[in-house]
Design a protein around this motif. Structure first.
Motif, PDB file in Angstrom:
ATOM      1  N   LEU A  11       0.836  -1.212   0.000  1.00 16.88           N
ATOM      2  CA  LEU A  11       0.000   0.000   0.000  1.00 16.88           C
ATOM      3  C   LEU A  11       0.870   1.260   0.000  1.00 16.88           C
ATOM      4  O   LEU A  11       0.593   2.219  -0.725  1.00 16.88           O
ATOM      5  N   MET A  12       1.917   1.239   0.808  1.00 15.33           N
ATOM      6  CA  MET A  12       2.793   2.414   0.879  1.00 15.33           C
ATOM      7  C   MET A  12       3.526   2.641  -0.434  1.00 15.33           C
ATOM      8  O   MET A  12       3.750   3.783  -0.847  1.00 15.33           O
ATOM      9  N   ALA A  13       3.873   1.552  -1.103  1.00 13.46           N
ATOM     10  CA  ALA A  13       4.573   1.674  -2.378  1.00 13.46           C
ATOM     11  C   ALA A  13       3.674   2.314  -3.439  1.00 13.46           C
ATOM     12  O   ALA A  13       4.140   2.712  -4.497  1.00 13.46           O
ATOM     13  N   ARG A  14       2.390   2.392  -3.127  1.00  9.40           N
ATOM     14  CA  ARG A  14       1.472   3.074  -4.050  1.00  9.40           C
ATOM     15  C   ARG A  14       1.185   4.499  -3.591  1.00  9.40           C
ATOM     16  O   ARG A  14       0.256   5.149  -4.062  1.00  9.40           O
ATOM     17  N   GLY A  15       1.919   4.932  -2.570  1.00 11.51           N
ATOM     18  CA  GLY A  15       1.796   6.327  -2.149  1.00 11.51           C
ATOM     19  C   GLY A  15       0.906   6.547  -0.946  1.00 11.51           C
ATOM     20  O   GLY A  15       0.655   7.684  -0.547  1.00 11.51           O
ATOM     21  N   ILE A  16       0.401   5.464  -0.345  1.00  7.62           N
ATOM     22  CA  ILE A  16      -0.487   5.614   0.801  1.00  7.62           C
ATOM     23  C   ILE A  16       0.367   5.708   2.077  1.00  7.62           C
ATOM     24  O   ILE A  16       1.149   4.800   2.354  1.00  7.62           O
ATOM     25  N   PRO A  17       0.234   6.809   2.832  1.00  6.29           N
ATOM     26  CA  PRO A  17       1.062   6.967   4.038  1.00  6.29           C
ATOM     27  C   PRO A  17       0.807   5.853   5.055  1.00  6.29           C
ATOM     28  O   PRO A  17      -0.260   5.243   5.071  1.00  6.29           O
TER      29      PRO A  17
END
Ligand SMILES: Nc1ncnc2c1ncn2[C@@H]1O[C@H](COP(=O)(O)OP(=O)(O)OP(=O)(O)O)[C@@H](O)[C@H]1O
Ligand SMILES: [Mg+2]
Lengths: 439, 252
Positions: free
Chosen positions: A392-398
Motif C-alpha cells: 500500500l505504501m509503495a502506491r503512495g499511501i502513508p
C-alpha cells in the motif's frame, strides 16, 4: 460450583451487600418480586464477585477489577435529562425510534413513543414490576453471579412486546446514557418479546462521561418467537473509566432468523456475556462481534450458544483490534444438545494486535452430544501484515492510512454482516472515528 | 541535465546476506532500460531497495531520483515523487476493494504533491477507461484487491495502477511472467502508451519476447548484485542464444 472456601469479602462485595440491604425495600415490585431479588442476592453473595478461578470469568477477574461499590444513581433530574438528550448520536439522522434510559431510568418524555405501530407495546420496566410481572427471572444466565446481582438490584429499563406477524420497519434504538460527574451504579433490566412471525431491528448504544468511574450492569432478555426475524445491534462506547457488564439472554424459536451484532470501543472494563438458546428447530443465528481497544482497556465477550433442537445453523465471528496495552477476550462455547441433529455451527475468532503489549485471549469450545452435526472453530492472532502495508505504501499511501485500510478490511467482514445499509454505514463511521483517534 | 535515476555503487544486505554488490545504473528521462540476469542475481532486490521495502540494509552507495536522495525517503514519499514498482508477485489484500485502493492511492499521492484530490466519480471514470484499454473486466474493480485474480489478471492490474498513477519512473519486475500471448501484447501496449520524453522505465525480464514489444534503449546484465554488461537492444538477442554462463563466472 465447587465447595471451595471463599476468601474474605472485598470492599466491593461488602459495599454491594450494604447497598442491597439499604435499598431493597425501595426497589420496584411487591413481595413476590422482593422474594426473587433476595434469592438472587443470596446466590450472588454465595459466589461473590467472580475471580479468575471461575472458568467463565477466567480472564476478567472482577474481584480484582472492581474496587468498590458505587451508590445507586438517583433518578435523572432536569440537568441530567438535558445532558442526555443528544445521546445515541451514532444513529443521528436515521429514522429510528429513540427510547432513552438515563442513569438507569427510562425517560418517556425524552423518548419517541408517538405513533406506535399496531401490535407494538413499550413500557418502563418499573411499571411492569409494579404489577408484579415476572420480568426478572433468568433462564440459563441465572447461575451467573453478575446476572444474579442484576436481578437483585434492577431498577428500571424497557419492556417491548411485538405481537405475532407484526413487521416493525422502524428500528427501535435503546439509548443508554450515564450523566453526571459523581460515579454511580446503574442496574437496568430490559425485555423484548417478539411474537411468532414478527420482525424487528433493535439497536442499543451505551455511553457516558470519561471523567467518572461509573458502573453499569445492564441485562436484556429476548424471547424470539417461531419464524420471527430479529436484528439486534449493541454498541458499547462507555466513558474511559467506566465498568460495563451486560448480560444478554435470548431464546430463539423454531425457524427464526436472528442476527446479533456487537461493537465495543469504549469503557475501561467491559464484559458482554451472551447466553443464546436456539430452542426451536431450524433457526438461523449469526453472532458477529468487533472490539476495537486501545490504552489499557479490557473487553471480554463471553458467548454461550446452546443448540437445543435439531437443524439449526449458527455462525459466530469475533474480531478484535487491540492497540497499546489493551486486552481483548473472547470465550465462546457452542453446546450441541442430544437430539440437536443436523446442527451446523461454526465459530471463528481473530485478533489483530497493533502493539507489542496488546493481548488477546481467545478460547472457543465445542461440546457436542449429538452425532450427526457439522461443527468447527478456529482462532488466529497476529500483527498487521508488513508486506501488505508495504504494498500500500509503495502506491503512495502513508503508513497510518495504510494501517487504517488494513484494519478496516479486517473489521469490515463483521460490519458487512449487518443487514441494513443505514446501520452499516453508521457502524463504519464509528470505526473510522476510532481509526482517526489513532492518528 | 540531472539523470532521472542515478545509482552509484549500491550495496544492500538482507538478513545479513549481501545481495547488491556495488551496483551502478543511470536512467535518463525518456529512456527504457531492460535488466536481464540469472535467477537470484538481485533484480527484484534492486526493485525493492529502490521502492523502500523494509528489511534491507543499505551498506554502501547512493541513489538519486531527480537529484534527490531517494534512500532517505519513506516508500509512500518515493511513490508520490513518481517512483512506481510493478511487483513480480502482486499481493492480495482481502477486504480492500480494488477501486477504493486505487482512489486512496491516487489521492494520497496528489495530496502529498499539493494537488487537488479527485472525486470518486472522476477516479471511477479514469479507472474505467484504463480498464477498458487493458481488457480488464470492470466487475473486477469491485473485488478485493488481487484476491482470487489469476496470475495474468494481477499483472494487468499492476499495469492499470501504473497507468493511473502516471509515475516518472516505472520499474517493471517480470511483468510479462504469467501472461498469455494476447495478454502480453495488451500489457505491452499499455506500457508503450506510457512512453514519454519525461518518463523513464526499467524493465526486468527473462525473455526477449517482451522486448520485441517494449523496445529498450539499453540492455543490462545483472549478475551477482552488479551490472556486468551493458549494450543495445541486440544484447538481449545475444543472451537468448548464449545464456548467462560467461557473466556468472565473471562475477564470481
Ligand atoms: N530474506 C532473505 N534472506 C536471505 N537471502 C535472501 C532473502 N531474500 C532474498 N534473498 C536472496 O537474494 C537473492 C536475490 O534475490 P532476488 O529476488 O533479488 O533475485 P532475482 O534476480 O529477482 O531472481 P528471479 O529472476 O528468480 O526473480 C536470492 O539468492 C535470494 O535467495
Ligand atoms: Mg525477481
Amino acid at each position: 460450583m465447587n465447595a471451595e472456601i471463599r476468601p474474605v469479602k472485598t470492599a466491593a462485595e461488602i459495599g454491594l451487600a450494604d447497598l442491597f440491604a439499604a435499598v431493597r425495600k425501595d426497589l420496584p415490585g411487591g413481595s413476590s418480586i422482593e422474594a426473587i431479588r433476595s434469592d438472587a442476592f443470596d446466590r450472588f453473595a454465595a459466589q461473590g464477585l467472580p475471580n479468575s478461578r471461575v472458568e467463565a470469568w477466567k480472564y476478567t477477574d472482577l474481584r480484582r477489577l472492581v474496587r468498590d461499590a458505587k451508590p445507586l444513581a438517583s433518578r435523572p433530574d432536569a440537568a441530567a435529562k438535558t445532558a442526555a438528550s443528544g445521546a445515541g448520536a451514532v444513529f443521528a439522522g436515521l429514522d429510528v425510534r429513540r427510547l432513552l434510559i438515563v442513569d438507569g431510568a427510562f425517560v418517556p418524555e425524552l423518548s419517541d413513543l408517538a405513533a406506535l405501530e399496531a401490535g407494538v407495546a413499550i413500557r418502563a420496566t418499573v411499571e411492569a414490576l409494579g404489577t408484579e410481572e415476572m420480568v426478572l427471572p433468568f433462564g440459563m444466565a441465572g447461575a451467573d453471579p453478575v446476572a444474579a446481582l442484576n436481578t437483585a438490584l434492577a431498577g428500571d429499563g424497557v419492556v417491548i412486546t411485538v405481537a405475532a406477524d407484526v413487521v416493525v420497519e422502524r428500528p427501535i434504538h435503546l439509548v443508554f446514557v450515564t450523566t453526571g460527574a459523581a460515579p454511580a451504579a446503574m442496574f437496568t433490566r430490559s425485555r423484548l418479546e417478539l411474537g411468532n412471525g414478527a420482525s424487528l431491528t433493535l439497536v442499543e448504544t451505551h455511553e457516558g462521561p470519561d471523567q467518572s468511574d461509573y458502573q453499569v450492569n445492564a441485562a436484556l432478555q429476548m424471547d424470539v418467537g417461531d419464524k420471527a426475524s430479529l436484528d439486534h445491534i449493541k454498541i458499547t462506547s462507555e466513558g474511559a473509566a467506566a465498568l460495563h457488564v451486560t448480560t444478554l439472554e435470548a431464546s430463539i424459536g423454531a425457524g427464526a432468523n436472528y442476527r446479533e451484532f456487537g461493537f465495543t470501543t469504549g469503557g475501561a472494563v467491559v464484559r458482554n456475556q451472551l447466553f443464546l438458546r436456539l430452542a426451536g428447530e431450524g433457526t438461523i443465528t449469526s453472532v458477529h462481534q468487533a472490539s476495537l481497544l486501545s490504552g489499557r482497556q479490557h473487553a471480554d465477550i463471553t458467548l454461550t450458544v446452546d443448540h437445543a433442537a435439531a437443524g439449526s445453523q449458527s455462525r459466530e465471528v469475533f474480531k478484535a483490534v487491540v492497540d497499546d496495552e489493551a486486552r481483548a477476550v473472547f470465550q465462546g462455547r457452542i453446546t450441541v444438545h442430544p437430539g440437536a441433529q443436523q446442527t451446523d455451527a461454526r465459530m471463528m475468532a481473530r485478533a489483530l494486535l497493533l502493539s507489542d503489549e496488546a493481548v488477546a485471549n481467545c478460547k472457543p469450545e465445542l461440546e457436542i452430544f449429538a452425532d450427526d452435526v457439522q461443527c468447527g472453530h478456529g482462532t488466529t492472532t497476529g500483527a498487521l501484515d508488513d508486506q501488505l502495508k508495504f504494498y500500500l505504501m509503495a502506491r503512495g499511501i502513508p503508513e497510518k492510512e495504510a494501517e487504517a485500510l488494513l484494519i478496516q478490511a479486517f473489521v469490515g467482514e463483521v460490519i458487512d454482516a449487518v443487514a441494513r445499509e443505514d446501520l452499516r454505514d453508521a457502524l463504519s463511521r464509528t470505526m473510522h472515528d476510532w481509526l482517526k483517534g489513532r492518528e | 541535465m540531472t539523470a532521472l535515476l542515478d545509482i552509484r555503487g549500491l550495496k544492500a544486505e538482507i538478513d545479513g546476506r549481501q545481495i547488491l554488490n556495488g551496483l551502478d545504473l543511470t536512467v535518463n528521462k525518456g529512456e527504457i532500460h531492460a535488466i536481464m540476469g540469472p535467477n537470484g542475481a538481485g533484480k527484484s532486490t534492486l526493485s525493492y531497495v529502490l521502492s523502500g521495502k523494509p528489511g534491507y540494509e543499505i551498506t554502501g552507495g547512493e541513489v538519486f531520483f531527480n537529484g534527490e536522495d531517494l534512500l532517505a525517503m519513506d516508500p509512500d514519499e518515493r511513490a508520490a515523487k513518481g517512483l512506481f514498482l510493478a511487483f513480480q508477485y502482486p499481493l492480495e489484500i482481502p477486504g480492500v476493494a480494488t477501486l477504493t485502493f486505487l482512489r486512496t492511492a491516487l489521492n494520497a499521492q496528489r495530496k502529498k504533491r499539493g494537488e487537488d484530490e479527485l472525486s470518486s466519480p472522476d477516479v471511477l471514470k479514469r479507472v474505467r477507461e484504463l480498464a477498458k484499454q487493458l481488457s480488464i473486466d470492470p466487475e473486477m474493480l469491485k473485488r478485493p484487491l488481487n484476491v482470487g485474480f489469476s496470475g495474468g489478471e494481477k499483472k494487468r492490474n499492476e499495469t492499470l495502477q501504473m497507468a493511473l498513477l502516471e509515475p516518472k519512473l516505472c520499474v517493471l519486475d517480470e511483468t510479462d511472467s504469467g501472461l498469455d500471448i494476447d495478454a502480453l501484447r495488451i500489457v505491452a501496449d499499455g506500457v508503450n502508451r506510457l512512453r514519454a520524453t519525461d518518463r523513464g522505465m526499467i524493465v526486468i525480464t527473462h525473455y526477449q519476447r517482451l522486448l520485441d514489444y517494449i523496445v529498450p534503449d539499453v540492455v543490462h546484465v545483472l549478475s551477482a548484485g552488479r551490472i556486468v554488461k551493458t549494450g543495445g537492444k541486440e544484447l538481449a538477442l545475444e543472451l537468448e542464444a548464449t545464456g548467462y554462463a560467461q557473466y556468472q563466472s565473471e562475477a564470481a
